[in-house]
Design an enzyme around this catalytic site. Structure first.
Site, PDB file in Angstrom:
ATOM      1  N   ASP A   1       4.243  -0.121  -7.080  1.00 14.21           N
ATOM      2  CA  ASP A   1       2.976  -0.392  -7.774  1.00 14.21           C
ATOM      3  C   ASP A   1       1.840   0.349  -7.084  1.00 14.21           C
ATOM      4  OD1 ASP A   1       1.362  -1.859  -9.685  1.00 14.21           O
ATOM      5  OD2 ASP A   1       0.560  -2.960  -7.964  1.00 14.21           O
TER       6      ASP A   1
ATOM      7  N   HIS B   1      -0.917   0.195  -9.750  1.00 12.71           N
ATOM      8  CA  HIS B   1      -1.660  -0.803  -8.949  1.00 12.71           C
ATOM      9  C   HIS B   1      -2.150  -1.948  -9.846  1.00 12.71           C
ATOM     10  CE1 HIS B   1      -3.644  -0.977  -4.781  1.00 12.71           C
ATOM     11  NE2 HIS B   1      -3.577  -2.202  -5.265  1.00 12.71           N
TER      12      HIS B   1
ATOM     13  N   GLU C   1      -2.516   7.754  -4.574  1.00 10.31           N
ATOM     14  CA  GLU C   1      -2.953   7.151  -5.840  1.00 10.31           C
ATOM     15  C   GLU C   1      -4.450   7.252  -6.102  1.00 10.31           C
ATOM     16  OE1 GLU C   1      -1.828   2.958  -5.023  1.00 10.31           O
ATOM     17  OE2 GLU C   1      -3.942   2.462  -5.225  1.00 10.31           O
TER      18      GLU C   1
ATOM     19  N   ARG D   1       0.870  -1.183   0.000  1.00 10.83           N
ATOM     20  CA  ARG D   1       0.000   0.000   0.000  1.00 10.83           C
ATOM     21  C   ARG D   1       0.902   1.227   0.000  1.00 10.83           C
ATOM     22  NH1 ARG D   1      -3.447  -2.706  -1.671  1.00 10.83           N
ATOM     23  NH2 ARG D   1      -5.442  -3.262  -0.742  1.00 10.83           N
TER      24      ARG D   1
HETATM   25  P1  NAD Z   1      -1.309 -11.394   4.491  1.00 10.19           P
HETATM   26  O1  NAD Z   1      -2.344 -10.999   5.479  1.00 10.19           O
HETATM   27  O2  NAD Z   1      -1.260 -12.821   4.052  1.00 10.19           O
HETATM   28  O3  NAD Z   1       0.141 -10.986   5.009  1.00 10.19           O
HETATM   29  C1  NAD Z   1       0.420  -9.746   5.609  1.00 10.19           C
HETATM   30  C2  NAD Z   1       1.519  -9.992   6.621  1.00 10.19           C
HETATM   31  O4  NAD Z   1       1.894  -8.731   7.154  1.00 10.19           O
HETATM   32  C3  NAD Z   1       1.063 -10.880   7.794  1.00 10.19           C
HETATM   33  O5  NAD Z   1       1.977 -11.946   7.965  1.00 10.19           O
HETATM   34  C4  NAD Z   1       1.069  -9.931   8.977  1.00 10.19           C
HETATM   35  O6  NAD Z   1       1.420 -10.548  10.197  1.00 10.19           O
HETATM   36  C5  NAD Z   1       2.133  -8.925   8.533  1.00 10.19           C
HETATM   37  N1  NAD Z   1       2.080  -7.673   9.282  1.00 10.19           N
HETATM   38  C6  NAD Z   1       1.029  -7.050   9.849  1.00 10.19           C
HETATM   39  N2  NAD Z   1       1.438  -5.942  10.512  1.00 10.19           N
HETATM   40  C7  NAD Z   1       2.775  -5.867  10.354  1.00 10.19           C
HETATM   41  C8  NAD Z   1       3.772  -4.958  10.812  1.00 10.19           C
HETATM   42  N3  NAD Z   1       3.458  -3.909  11.565  1.00 10.19           N
HETATM   43  N4  NAD Z   1       5.059  -5.190  10.462  1.00 10.19           N
HETATM   44  C9  NAD Z   1       5.388  -6.271   9.703  1.00 10.19           C
HETATM   45  N5  NAD Z   1       4.490  -7.175   9.258  1.00 10.19           N
HETATM   46  C10 NAD Z   1       3.196  -6.973   9.566  1.00 10.19           C
HETATM   47  O7  NAD Z   1      -1.535 -10.425   3.244  1.00 10.19           O
HETATM   48  P2  NAD Z   1      -1.029 -10.658   1.743  1.00 10.19           P
HETATM   49  O8  NAD Z   1      -2.098 -11.364   0.974  1.00 10.19           O
HETATM   50  O9  NAD Z   1       0.352 -11.213   1.753  1.00 10.19           O
HETATM   51  O10 NAD Z   1      -1.026  -9.148   1.221  1.00 10.19           O
HETATM   52  C11 NAD Z   1      -0.088  -8.205   1.730  1.00 10.19           C
HETATM   53  C12 NAD Z   1      -0.497  -6.822   1.289  1.00 10.19           C
HETATM   54  O11 NAD Z   1      -0.368  -6.703  -0.121  1.00 10.19           O
HETATM   55  C13 NAD Z   1      -1.994  -6.504   1.546  1.00 10.19           C
HETATM   56  O12 NAD Z   1      -2.194  -5.992   2.835  1.00 10.19           O
HETATM   57  C14 NAD Z   1      -2.310  -5.491   0.486  1.00 10.19           C
HETATM   58  O13 NAD Z   1      -2.134  -4.203   1.046  1.00 10.19           O
HETATM   59  C15 NAD Z   1      -1.242  -5.718  -0.583  1.00 10.19           C
HETATM   60  N6  NAD Z   1      -1.801  -6.144  -1.873  1.00 10.19           N
HETATM   61  C16 NAD Z   1      -1.476  -5.420  -2.976  1.00 10.19           C
HETATM   62  C17 NAD Z   1      -1.945  -5.808  -4.222  1.00 10.19           C
HETATM   63  C18 NAD Z   1      -1.566  -5.065  -5.479  1.00 10.19           C
HETATM   64  O14 NAD Z   1      -2.185  -5.269  -6.524  1.00 10.19           O
HETATM   65  N7  NAD Z   1      -0.545  -4.214  -5.455  1.00 10.19           N
HETATM   66  C19 NAD Z   1      -2.777  -6.927  -4.329  1.00 10.19           C
HETATM   67  C20 NAD Z   1      -3.070  -7.643  -3.174  1.00 10.19           C
HETATM   68  C21 NAD Z   1      -2.585  -7.247  -1.940  1.00 10.19           C
END
Ligand code: NAD
Length: 341
Positions: free
Chosen positions: A258, A295, A263, A234
């Site tokens: 991305d 994105h 955005e 994000r």
């Molecule tokens: P997920 O929930 O499987 O993993 C997120 C991880 O972050 C978890 O292991 C959690 O414990 C950890 N986390 C939470 N707070 C934290 C902190 N303060 N410090 C370090 N780690 C922390 O989620 P995911 O499916 O792996 O997705 C991750 C992120 O990717 C989503 O939150 C979303 O914002 C982003 N995303 C972006 C796109 C895109 O198109 N660019 C698409 C999907 C997801």
């Protein structure tokens, strides 16, 4: 169920209509982004389907609830754009698609690393001009480089696995350790240690108060000179002005994003005939070692198929009053303190 689908694009309509053959919901597509001014479009719709840049703050939720909406069906994994406390107070159920294709996002993160490192974006333009000179295109071997993964959930762990395949050393930081990531060979460490030792840092943690501007002037100062920073998570995880300063001074060698903190008024739209008013973003476009994609990390056939399928399934579960693991509630997502490593 009658569903108002906001921020709809042609591709959303295509994939949702295809998946809906099985579910037969009454889908009405709105191109408008959802916010407090557009929320009344959903009057009489028990379900609202929203995406990443829709603004589901207390004001919007209030309008939705007052017009009879009961369900917010997010067609994304992140839910930082939803005021969960307000939703709970208004009796609105919030559901999301926690996993659609973590591979799509992880592969895009690695694509940004490879393009930046081997300067494919510059080589593409040069060779089309008949310029086959190599000056300025020098890269480095990824083999044996240290990659710091922040957030080792689904996407972070897959990114770690792909980079392990290149022969990289993987350092990891998360508030909770993921055994799957350890199995890949990643070593968990403290955040400051990860910042100090990584040649490449890739962000995969959600946006929360704890991760807001995680990359800032102070944390950048801890990093190796010439570090590469990748963000597919994000935008607000990065203080963009601090990163621009780092790129200008040479402290940061490469930036691949991305997602961008401002955005929401820009991405997903064709603005090519307008003057971009965002001077921070415009500055990034002047840098040869920065790449911005709009994105699109999630944007694969597999991901769009899974997003439509899970969103429509979630709506069915809500309609049938069935318990659903994809429900998001404030209490369940309180951030725990980091574990020691
Ligand atoms: P997920 O929930 O499987 O993993 C997120 C991880 O972050 C978890 O292991 C959690 O414990 C950890 N986390 C939470 N707070 C934290 C902190 N303060 N410090 C370090 N780690 C922390 O989620 P995911 O499916 O792996 O997705 C991750 C992120 O990717 C989503 O939150 C979303 O914002 C982003 N995303 C972006 C796109 C895109 O198109 N660019 C698409 C999907 C997801």
């Amino acid at each position: 169920m009658k569903v108002a689908v906001f921020s709809s694009k042609k591709y959303d309509m295509e994939y949702f209509r295809k998946a809906n053959v099985k579910y037969s919901h009454d889908l009405v597509f709105f191109e408008s982004r959802l916010n407090s001014r557009t929320a009344s479009l959903a009057a009489g719709f028990p379900a609202v389907c929203a995406f990443v840049n829709d603004e589901l703050d207390a004001g919007t939720l209030d309008v939705l609830a007052s017009h009879g909406t009961k369900l917010i069906a997010l067609r994304c994994a992140g839910f930082n754009n939803v005021d969960l406390t307000a939703a709970e107070k208004l009796g609105l159920t919030v559901m999301r698609v926690p996993e659609y294709s973590p591979h799509a996002v992880a592969e895009h993160a690695v694509a940004l690393i490879l393009v930046l490192n081997r300067k494919i974006h510059r080589a593409y333009n040069r060779s089309r001009e008949g310029n086959f000179a190599l000056d300025g295109l020098m890269g480095f071997d990824l083999y044996k480089k240290t990659v710091g993964i922040i957030g080792t959930g689904r996407i972070g762990t897959i990114t770690a696995g792909i980079l392990k395949g290149f022969g990289c050393e993987i350092l990891a930081y998360d508030v909770r350790q993921n055994p799957a990531c350890i199995e890949i060979g990643a070593k968990y460490t403290y955040l400051t240690d990860l910042f100090k030792k990584s040649d490449i840092i890739s962000l995969h943690a959600p946006l929360t108060p704890e991760t807001y501007h995680l990359i800032n002037e102070e944390t950048i100062s801890l990093m190796k000179d010439n570090v590469m920073i990748i963000n597919t998570s994000r935008g607000k995880l990065i203080d963009t002005n601090a990163v621009i300063d780092g790129l200008k001074s040479g402290k940061i060698g490469y930036l691949g994003i991305d997602v961008y903190e401002e955005e929401s008024d820009l991405f997903f739209e064709n603005l090519s005939d307008r003057v971009i008013q965002d001077d921070v973003l415009a500055r990034l476009f002047t840098l040869p070692n920065a790449i911005v994609t709009g994105h699109q990390a999630f944007f694969t056939h597999e991901a769009l198929t899974a997003i439509a399928e899970t969103t429509l399934f979630n709506i069915c579960q809500f309609e049938g009053k069935c318990k659903c693991d994809n429900e998001v509630c404030a209490a369940r997502f309180l951030i725990k303190k980091p574990q020691s490593v």
